[in-house]
Scaffold this motif. Sequence first.
Motif, PDB file in Angstrom:
ATOM      1  N   GLU A  96       5.770   4.606   1.700  1.00  0.00           N
ATOM      2  CA  GLU A  96       6.031   5.248   0.407  1.00  0.00           C
ATOM      3  C   GLU A  96       7.075   4.452  -0.365  1.00  0.00           C
ATOM      4  O   GLU A  96       8.184   4.251   0.108  1.00  0.00           O
ATOM      5  CB  GLU A  96       6.521   6.683   0.621  1.00  0.00           C
ATOM      6  N   PHE A  97       6.712   4.003  -1.558  1.00  0.00           N
ATOM      7  CA  PHE A  97       7.614   3.199  -2.377  1.00  0.00           C
ATOM      8  C   PHE A  97       7.825   3.811  -3.752  1.00  0.00           C
ATOM      9  O   PHE A  97       8.842   3.620  -4.385  1.00  0.00           O
ATOM     10  CB  PHE A  97       7.075   1.772  -2.498  1.00  0.00           C
ATOM     11  N   CYS A  98       6.811   4.526  -4.220  1.00  0.00           N
ATOM     12  CA  CYS A  98       6.945   5.206  -5.506  1.00  0.00           C
ATOM     13  C   CYS A  98       6.051   6.430  -5.414  1.00  0.00           C
ATOM     14  O   CYS A  98       4.829   6.305  -5.366  1.00  0.00           O
ATOM     15  CB  CYS A  98       6.497   4.293  -6.630  1.00  0.00           C
ATOM     16  N   LEU A 102       0.875  -1.177   0.000  1.00  0.00           N
ATOM     17  CA  LEU A 102       0.000   0.000   0.000  1.00  0.00           C
ATOM     18  C   LEU A 102       0.907   1.219   0.000  1.00  0.00           C
ATOM     19  O   LEU A 102       1.668   1.443   0.939  1.00  0.00           O
ATOM     20  CB  LEU A 102      -0.924  -0.019   1.224  1.00  0.00           C
ATOM     21  N   ASN A 103       0.822   1.978  -1.078  1.00  0.00           N
ATOM     22  CA  ASN A 103       1.808   3.032  -1.343  1.00  0.00           C
ATOM     23  C   ASN A 103       1.172   4.419  -1.274  1.00  0.00           C
ATOM     24  O   ASN A 103       0.144   4.674  -1.907  1.00  0.00           O
ATOM     25  CB  ASN A 103       2.367   2.776  -2.757  1.00  0.00           C
ATOM     26  N   LYS A 124      -0.730  10.459   4.556  1.00  0.00           N
ATOM     27  CA  LYS A 124       0.047  10.084   5.729  1.00  0.00           C
ATOM     28  C   LYS A 124      -0.016   8.586   6.055  1.00  0.00           C
ATOM     29  O   LYS A 124      -0.986   7.918   5.739  1.00  0.00           O
ATOM     30  CB  LYS A 124      -0.422  10.869   6.960  1.00  0.00           C
ATOM     31  N   SER A 125       1.013   8.124   6.746  1.00  0.00           N
ATOM     32  CA  SER A 125       1.073   6.714   7.161  1.00  0.00           C
ATOM     33  C   SER A 125      -0.173   6.314   7.937  1.00  0.00           C
ATOM     34  O   SER A 125      -0.722   5.225   7.740  1.00  0.00           O
ATOM     35  CB  SER A 125       2.294   6.476   8.051  1.00  0.00           C
ATOM     36  N   GLU A 126      -0.633   7.197   8.807  1.00  0.00           N
ATOM     37  CA  GLU A 126      -1.807   6.862   9.623  1.00  0.00           C
ATOM     38  C   GLU A 126      -3.020   6.576   8.738  1.00  0.00           C
ATOM     39  O   GLU A 126      -3.766   5.624   8.965  1.00  0.00           O
ATOM     40  CB  GLU A 126      -2.134   8.011  10.584  1.00  0.00           C
ATOM     41  N   GLY A 129      -2.245  10.815  -3.254  1.00  0.00           N
ATOM     42  CA  GLY A 129      -2.772   9.642  -3.934  1.00  0.00           C
ATOM     43  C   GLY A 129      -2.323   8.396  -3.204  1.00  0.00           C
ATOM     44  O   GLY A 129      -1.453   8.445  -2.328  1.00  0.00           O
ATOM     45  N   VAL A 130      -2.957   7.284  -3.537  1.00  0.00           N
ATOM     46  CA  VAL A 130      -2.655   6.010  -2.912  1.00  0.00           C
ATOM     47  C   VAL A 130      -2.703   4.943  -3.991  1.00  0.00           C
ATOM     48  O   VAL A 130      -3.529   5.025  -4.908  1.00  0.00           O
ATOM     49  CB  VAL A 130      -3.746   5.641  -1.862  1.00  0.00           C
ATOM     50  N   SER A 131      -1.817   3.956  -3.904  1.00  0.00           N
ATOM     51  CA  SER A 131      -1.963   2.821  -4.807  1.00  0.00           C
ATOM     52  C   SER A 131      -1.836   1.534  -4.010  1.00  0.00           C
ATOM     53  O   SER A 131      -1.200   1.512  -2.954  1.00  0.00           O
ATOM     54  CB  SER A 131      -0.924   2.861  -5.933  1.00  0.00           C
ATOM     55  N   LEU A 132      -2.469   0.502  -4.521  1.00  0.00           N
ATOM     56  CA  LEU A 132      -2.312  -0.826  -3.922  1.00  0.00           C
ATOM     57  C   LEU A 132      -1.732  -1.750  -4.984  1.00  0.00           C
ATOM     58  O   LEU A 132      -2.205  -1.774  -6.121  1.00  0.00           O
ATOM     59  CB  LEU A 132      -3.653  -1.386  -3.436  1.00  0.00           C
TER      60      LEU A 132
END
Length: 576
Positions: free
Chosen positions: A298-300, A262-263, A269-271, A307-310
């Motif tokens: 955070e990976f990319c 989950l990026n 935020k992480s939370e 935004g968020v990606s899975l």
Amino acid sequence: MTRLWNEPADFADEMVDGFARANGRWVRKVYGGVSRATASADPEVAVVIGGGSGHYPAFAGLVGPGLAHGAAMGNLFASPSAHQVESVARASHRGRGVLLSYGNYAGDVLHFTEAQETLRADGIDCRSVAVIDDIFSAAPDEIEKRRGIAGDLTVFKVAGAAASLGYDLDGVERVAQHANRRTRSMGVAFTGCTMPGAAEPLFSVPEGRMAIGLGIHGEPGLAETAIPSANGLAELFVERLLDEAEIPEGARKSGARVVPILNGLGSVKSEELFVVFSRIAELAEAEGLTLVDPQVGEFCTSFDMAGVSLTLFWLDDELERLWLAPADTPAFRTGSFDAAGLSAIADDGEQAAERSVPAASEESRDAAQRIAALLGAVRDVIDEHADELGRIDAIAGDGDHGIGMKRGARAAAEEASAVVGLGAGARTVLASAADAWADRAGGTSGALWGVILRTLAAHVTDDARVSPEQLGAGLSAASDAVMAYGKAQVGDKTLVDALVPFSGKLAEGLAGGADLPTAWEAAAKAATKAAEDTADLMPGKGRARSHGEKALGVPDPGAVSLALIATTVGSKLAQS
Ligand code: ADP
Ligand code: MG
């Protein structure tokens, strides 16, 4: 908003410098990016990753034992040049071959492939894997066309682990391809990022809305909805990624072992991510999946994009072993890497070799001086229009055309005046400017301007004067070379649409007996008209392809900048 920067055009270089200074335990700076600071006791296949900057920790944050051996780092959101990729690969190679891996974007494919060819021609075995995890960038039956987002981590990690376990190049390539086929991602976005020095975000999503499938450079998504709750987003992710059509070949939902990533894209935020992940885990387990070594963080990224990606990575025994193998890099650490066998590689800095240029006749040196002055004028006109070029590119592309052209034109002008100072002739000045432009600009257009200038260089010499006929023939050949290199035709909405009428009209004028300034001026007019007319075209080739109708009504940025350059050179020729 990006708040801290000096000169926007220097941002990427200063960022690489600071990154390398901060992470000397893992990396050393080499021309074009970074390479590992340590070597393993037994030589490994070199895994060289890369792409545009602005996506930290992709790509440089993933260099270290158990993961990548080097990262080629382009300008912000722009591919590294072929020279840069080649340089990082050479710095990282230890005799067992090189695997290049990067996200599947037109500019990256172009440059990494060119670097691969150069390395192979030099006897270094080299393979490539372009990551294709984003399910919204093309349909399941066109999986090869998909672009790469946060799922690149699985491919890099598996390749790096295999290399570290002593796999040969065939083996490293095989597992990287296999991981690529078993990785699926989807992303959503709430707001776009603002590049350093830019006044506006690259793109925007209406207040309270969420774009689905939006790319990490603002490439448009598939749909837009109201912003859901955290649970609602988790449900959307799981539902789409567990759609029958997205289960990789050879995998089955029930009993599958899957790594979820989950990026956060930059300003989520992480939370918030943990809240979303809580529901993702619940749903995935209810579907019969076993979650292995989940990654939330955070990976990319894409600067400050919200935004968020899975990503779901579908394991088998070998992939699981490789995923879980220890790795130690600035941004990704797992297991405990045994550092006992590692030895430090001396950081010899970037060597500044004594420069010299081939001898040239006085006539050719005069021509070189005029060419350098023309490149100075090109730099000025691009500087003046950079913001506007960036804006047009942001509508249907990724917004980096202004900054890329600015870096390229500056580097070319600077290099040209440097070699003129050393006594270079016309061919040398054009060839040096070509390399400087392509290296420093990054992006597709940077490579293509390198091709244009290099082709022109091949049509003149360091011995004799430069004739209008040579320039006319050189530009016709440049136009063919650009089409051969980028595979775009007239009508595909690229700079080819301005270059072809430009070189055609120039050749026609010169053949009809016109002098150079007159023929050039008519050709520049034709290019300007053709560039304006690209507004009516639908994109056919290049990165803007995935943007479809969004591009209608907006001219192609590369065609516009080419016409600007042609016009400026024309007015300088008329003055002299
Ligand atoms: P990138 O597309 O890598 O972000 P730039 O933004 O600097 O690079 O340049 C974009 C321009 O490059 C486009 O507007 C188009 O004119 C040109 N371009 C892109 N792909 C091609 C291609 N395959 N052939 C010719 N020109 C291309
Ligand atoms: Mg662009």
